[in-house]
Write a protein that holds these residues in place. Structure first.
Motif, short mmCIF file in Angstrom:
data_model
loop_
_atom_site.label_atom_id
_atom_site.label_comp_id
_atom_site.label_asym_id
_atom_site.label_seq_id
_atom_site.Cartn_x
_atom_site.Cartn_y
_atom_site.Cartn_z
N ILE A 163 0.81 -1.21 0.00
CA ILE A 163 0.00 0.00 0.00
C ILE A 163 0.84 1.27 0.00
O ILE A 163 0.56 2.22 -0.73
N VAL A 164 1.91 1.32 0.79
CA VAL A 164 2.70 2.55 0.89
C VAL A 164 3.34 2.88 -0.45
O VAL A 164 3.32 4.03 -0.91
N THR A 165 3.90 1.87 -1.11
CA THR A 165 4.53 2.08 -2.42
C THR A 165 3.52 2.59 -3.43
O THR A 165 3.78 3.55 -4.17
N LEU A 166 2.35 1.96 -3.47
CA LEU A 166 1.34 2.35 -4.45
C LEU A 166 0.83 3.76 -4.18
O LEU A 166 0.64 4.55 -5.12
N LEU A 167 0.62 4.12 -2.93
CA LEU A 167 0.13 5.46 -2.61
C LEU A 167 1.14 6.52 -3.06
O LEU A 167 0.76 7.56 -3.60
N ASN A 168 2.42 6.25 -2.85
CA ASN A 168 3.45 7.19 -3.30
C ASN A 168 3.46 7.31 -4.82
O ASN A 168 3.61 8.40 -5.38
N GLN A 169 3.30 6.18 -5.49
CA GLN A 169 3.30 6.19 -6.95
C GLN A 169 2.11 6.97 -7.50
O GLN A 169 2.26 7.81 -8.40
N LEU A 170 0.93 6.73 -6.96
CA LEU A 170 -0.26 7.41 -7.45
C LEU A 170 -0.22 8.91 -7.15
O LEU A 170 -0.63 9.73 -7.98
N THR A 171 0.28 9.28 -5.99
CA THR A 171 0.40 10.70 -5.66
C THR A 171 1.32 11.40 -6.65
O THR A 171 1.07 12.53 -7.08
N SER A 172 2.39 10.71 -7.04
CA SER A 172 3.33 11.27 -8.01
C SER A 172 2.69 11.37 -9.39
O SER A 172 2.80 12.40 -10.07
N ILE A 173 2.02 10.31 -9.81
CA ILE A 173 1.43 10.29 -11.15
C ILE A 173 0.31 11.32 -11.29
O ILE A 173 0.25 12.08 -12.27
N ILE A 174 -0.58 11.36 -10.31
CA ILE A 174 -1.72 12.27 -10.36
C ILE A 174 -1.29 13.71 -10.09
O ILE A 174 -1.95 14.66 -10.47
N ASN A 175 -0.14 13.85 -9.42
CA ASN A 175 0.40 15.17 -9.06
C ASN A 175 -0.57 15.91 -8.15
O ASN A 175 -0.82 17.11 -8.29
N SER A 176 -1.11 15.16 -7.18
CA SER A 176 -2.06 15.74 -6.24
C SER A 176 -2.09 14.89 -4.98
O SER A 176 -1.94 13.66 -5.05
N GLN A 177 -2.29 15.54 -3.84
CA GLN A 177 -2.38 14.81 -2.58
C GLN A 177 -3.77 14.20 -2.41
O GLN A 177 -4.76 14.71 -2.94
#
Length: 233
Positions: A163-177
């Motif tokens: 979960i932690v890895t995926l959340l970091n990846q999605l936050t980076s891709i979407i460029n939003s918190q």
């Protein structure tokens, strides 16, 4: 020049077994959806049908025309230079021919093979006009007997250890918190082409990432692996 947004949901792929796209299309019709024939992808390797919604998003009912063993392995990946560990393949040209003979072209930017399939976004850039690819005309294509007008949320199910890895990846891709975050669920707001218009009346949808909480989710994760668990309409 401003960069294209990475938080606009264009479409969701519903993958069906090879050669079954028409069967799946009929199942969606039986559920109260208008299904539009999409055509055959370049090279004749895949075919699709579309369920188009008024909010600008569509479901792509997608089927390969051959068993998976027929297709070549992925090309070399490249790393996205932001420290998130997200790797994307080089731009890949794509297209399909509609039943009316019109030829569509686009460019796909997809995640590399190291990422778990179905957990991060891919991007589609139209070379030809988008409304050729997404047939809003006639308007009756988007008026479904089920009264569904758009997507409310997309939920991705993932194992707790990832979960932690995926959340970091999605936050980076979407460029939003994320807008919300709990021990078992995190959500981001995504736009559609309709929600970008202040006069459209459509609400933004949510991308939700959930970890295991119920026995049925354990079963799904074991059988199918991480990925899209549900789409709310």
């Amino acid at each position: 020049m401003s960069k294209p947004s990475t938080k606009i949901l264009d479409h969701i792929v519903h993958l069906t077994p090879p050669g079954t796209v028409e069967k799946t299309a009929q199942q969606f019709r039986d559920l109260g959806f208008i299904v539009v024939p999409g055509g055959t992808h370049t090279g004749g390797l895949a075919e699709n049908c579309l369920v188009v919604f008024q909010d600008g998003v569509y479901l792509e009912l997608f089927s390969f025309t051959h068993p998976l063993s027929h297709y070549p392995p992925s090309s070399p990946e490249r790393e996205k230079q932001d420290g998130s560990g997200v790797e994307y393949l080089p731009d890949m040209k794509g297209g399909r021919e509609r039943p009316d003979g019109k030829v569509l072209e686009w460019v796909i930017l997809g995640p590399g093979p190291e990422l778990k399939r179905g957990t991060v976004l891919f991007f589609c850039g139209d070379v030809t006009l988008r409304h050729w690819r997404v047939p809003f005309d006639p308007p009756s294509n988007t008026w479904h007997p089920s009264t569904t007008s758009g997507i409310a949320h997309v939920r991705v199910l993932v194992d707790e250890k990832d979960i932690v890895t995926l959340l970091n990846q999605l936050t980076s891709i979407i460029n939003s918190q994320p807008i919300t975050a709990t021990e078992t669920e995190t959500a981001w707001v995504l736009n559609t082409l309709s929600t970008l218009s202040s006069t459209s009346g459509y609400k933004s949808l949510q991308l939700i990432v959930s970890t295991l909480k119920q026995d049925d989710k354990h079963k799904v994760l074991k059988e199918r692996g991480p990925g899209v668990y549900e789409v709310g309409l």
